[in-house]
Write an enzyme that holds these catalytic residues in place. Structure first.
Site, PDB file in Angstrom:
ATOM      1  CG  HIS A 195      50.345  53.690   8.875  1.00 13.94           C
ATOM      2  ND1 HIS A 195      51.185  53.605   7.786  1.00 13.94           N
ATOM      3  CD2 HIS A 195      49.279  52.878   8.594  1.00 13.94           C
ATOM      4  CE1 HIS A 195      50.657  52.766   6.895  1.00 13.94           C
ATOM      5  NE2 HIS A 195      49.504  52.337   7.351  1.00 13.94           N
ATOM      6  NE  ARG A 231      43.617  52.865   8.109  1.00 14.77           N
ATOM      7  CZ  ARG A 231      44.497  52.025   7.579  1.00 14.77           C
ATOM      8  NH1 ARG A 231      44.080  50.973   6.896  1.00 14.77           N
ATOM      9  NH2 ARG A 231      45.785  52.227   7.720  1.00 14.77           N
ATOM     10  CG  HIS A 246      52.151  50.273  10.361  1.00 14.91           C
ATOM     11  ND1 HIS A 246      53.022  49.241  10.597  1.00 14.91           N
ATOM     12  CD2 HIS A 246      51.289  49.824   9.417  1.00 14.91           C
ATOM     13  CE1 HIS A 246      52.695  48.220   9.819  1.00 14.91           C
ATOM     14  NE2 HIS A 246      51.648  48.544   9.085  1.00 14.91           N
ATOM     15  NE  ARG A 285      47.804  48.423  10.923  1.00 16.15           N
ATOM     16  CZ  ARG A 285      47.657  48.853   9.702  1.00 16.15           C
ATOM     17  NH1 ARG A 285      47.400  50.115   9.480  1.00 16.15           N
ATOM     18  NH2 ARG A 285      47.766  48.031   8.693  1.00 16.15           N
TER      19      ARG A 285
HETATM   20  C1  SIN Z   1      50.470  47.768   5.739  1.00 16.10           C
HETATM   21  O1  SIN Z   1      50.790  47.309   4.654  1.00 16.10           O
HETATM   22  O2  SIN Z   1      50.798  47.284   6.806  1.00 16.10           O
HETATM   23  C2  SIN Z   1      49.650  49.019   5.759  1.00 16.10           C
HETATM   24  C3  SIN Z   1      48.308  48.723   5.290  1.00 16.10           C
HETATM   25  C4  SIN Z   1      47.301  49.568   6.004  1.00 16.10           C
HETATM   26  O3  SIN Z   1      47.667  50.559   6.629  1.00 16.10           O
HETATM   27  O4  SIN Z   1      46.132  49.210   5.992  1.00 16.10           O
END
Ligand code: SIN
Length: 532
Positions: free
Chosen positions: A344, A379, A236, A283
């Site tokens: 993440h 994802r 993340h 991401r």
């Molecule tokens: C986030 O709130 O950024 C995480 C949500 C996710 O991983 O889909």
């Protein structure tokens, strides 16, 4: 508690996938659900951003959601599974709302209300339903409340799965550790569903809660299940970098600053105060751009600025993030937030079909521990809660036949003790830290043959030092983390290209001709074997 327990469906894990399955399966069988922590202590409960679904069929469509999911997955999504996700997902989310889930609403120009849908990275339309910045908690509460109200599911808390009980290619249940008494309990079941969540605690820096140690993936693998896409770990872009005076929090999960913040207008800034990337790119792209900026400046973070969002909106829309940052000395309505990437989400896991079935008879998997093929190499944001909801339900539907048409088979053997020594006090913690550090440095955001081999060597060295009998939860976690870590490193070494979240400096390009395929592993005679 008696030491042997029999049920029709055994569910290991109490997040969105486990609860969704429990609600469905309890309509036609005796269901027992094991939670590693207390009920509600799950990664689902920590999810901030939201749940993606094309519920606005005027500006959005399931076709758009399908295409966005495939584009983020970088050529490795299973189209059939994605189709199931986006189409059934709409209905499942509506059911969740009917069960009482309260998602945020906004006023329409005509004076009515509609769901306030957010935008996140790589979505072409606003389709993220949210409940402030605690969407997962709202969903966990809604499903948990319903399971409790129906009173049909036996919930056994603080029971950690040790191993599956499998004979002749069939899963007959599981052995679990009662963390309160230290006793081992045998669960016999006609069908077993693993919904144990993720593995990112194998990394030094992670947004995942402490119990995300890859238990389900490791249990399934030891029992002979195929695992796949193990090289695909999502980092993340924005976790809070611990602030001065809070260094002792380093052992805790990195606090997530939701992507929803960028969806509402938050921008990323480098040391010079300049923007450097489109904040809502996929991401993996944003994460690598941040790493590049950090390398250029020699800093351990970049900044996230919320200046473009009105202070009242920040407080109203992100109350938990606002409060948590305030407690750490940061007023995010004024101050830039120091952020850096952290591990993440795990796209890989136990290989299943679209009904959650694995290659082992009677064994199902759903949620983050499963690899259904919906995420491919990367994802799409907010697709994970949706996946748990949809595929947990589907696994329960698929298990119905099994529950109604098989007989209980007695479990003939489970070794609870062996002659190997135990670890000394604190050794499990120490070895976990060695694994986390090797994984972060060697199999992290930017990888190469050299870094991956280095990580693997360190993992093998740990393995040689710990020929022990795992008994405590800490020791069981260590064993699971090590196994999953080795599989990630092996798989990442195997994939000689860059794709989605897997980036290698020695193979920086996507190579469809050779690598538009999945790597599948299965244990054969105690050895890793690639089966494709
Ligand atoms: C986030 O709130 O950024 C995480 C949500 C996710 O991983 O889909």
């Amino acid at each position: 508690m008696e030491n042997n327990h029999t049920c029709d469906l055994l569910i290991v894990g109490g997040g969105i996938a486990g609860l969704s399955a429990a609600l469905e399966a309890s309509k036609y069988g005796k269901v027992t659900l094991l939670t590693k922590g207390k009920i509600g202590e799950t990664a689902t409960e920590k999810a901030q951003g939201g749940i993606a679904a094309a519920i606005d069929q005027v500006s959005d469509s399931t076709e758009f959601h399908f295409e966005d999911t495939l584009a983020a997955g970088a050529g490795l999504c299973d189209e059939k599974a994605v189709r199931v996700l986006v189409t059934e997902g709409v209905g499942r989310v509506k059911e969740l709302i009917a069960l009482g889930a309260q998602f945020d609403k906004a006023e329409t120009e005509a004076g009515g209300t509609r769901y306030a849908l957010n935008l996140e990275g790589a979505h072409r339309r606003r389709r993220i339903l949210h409940a402030g910045d605690e969407t997962g908690a709202e969903i966990e509460k809604t499903l948990g409340r319903r399971v409790a109200a129906e009173g049909k599911v036996a919930i056994h808390q603080r029971m950690m799965g040790i191993d599956l009980l499998a004979e002749n290619g069939r899963c007959l249940g599981a052995a679990a550790l009662n963390q309160q008494t230290g006793e081992t309990r045998i669960y016999s079941a006609k069908a077993t569903l693993l919904a144990t969540g993720g593995v990112c605690q194998a990394y030094l820096y992670t947004t995942n809660p402490p119990f995300a140690t890859g238990d389900g993936v490791a249990m399934a693998y030891r029992a002979g299940a195929e695992v796949t896409d193990m090289e695909f770990v999502q980092f993340h872009p924005t976790s809070l970098v611990q602030l001065k005076g809070f260094e002792d929090l380093i052992a805790l999960p990195q606090f997530l600053i939701s992507e929803a913040v960028r969806g509402e207008g938050g921008v990323l800034l480098n040391e010079k105060g300049e923007r450097f990337i489109h904040e809502l790119a996929p991401r993996d792209v944003v994460t690598r751009a941040i790493v590049e900026e950090m390398e250029k400046s020699g800093s351990d973070h970049v900044y996230l600025s919320l200046r473009a969002i009105a202070p009242d909106k920040v407080k109203h829309r992100f109350p938990m993030i606002y409060q948590t940052c305030l407690e750490r000395g940061l007023d995010i309505t004024k101050d830039n937030i120091p952020v850096a990437p952290a591990a993440h989400y795990f796209m890989g896991g136990i290989m299943t079909d679209s009904d959650g079935k694995t290659n082992i008879g009677g064994l199902y998997a759903a949620g983050e521990c499963a690899s259904t093929g919906v995420h491919g190499a990367n994802r799409l944001a907010s697709n994970s809660l949706l996946e748990g909801l949809v595929f947990g339900h589907r696994a329960a539907v698929a298990a119905k036949y099994e529950i109604q048409n098989t007989k209980y088979e007695g479990i003939t053997k489970f070794e609870t003790t062996n002659s190997k020594p135990r670890l000394k006090d604190f050794e499990a913690q120490r070895f976990k830290l060695v694994i986390k550090s090797a994984m972060w440095n060697g199999t992290g955001i930017i990888r190469s043959q050299e870094s991956l081999e280095d990580a693997l060597n360190k993992l093998v060295k740990v393995e040689k030092q710990i020929d022990f009998a795992p008994v405590s939860a800490d020791e069981l976690e260590l064993r699971n983390m090590l196994l999953v870590a080795k599989l990630i490193a092996r798989s990442a070494l195997g994939r000689q290209e860059s794709r989605g979240a897997h980036y290698r400096t020695d193979y920086p390009r996507k190579d469809d001709a050779n690598w538009q395929r999945h790597l599948v592993y299965k244990m054969t005679n105690g050895e890793f074997r690639m089966t494709n």
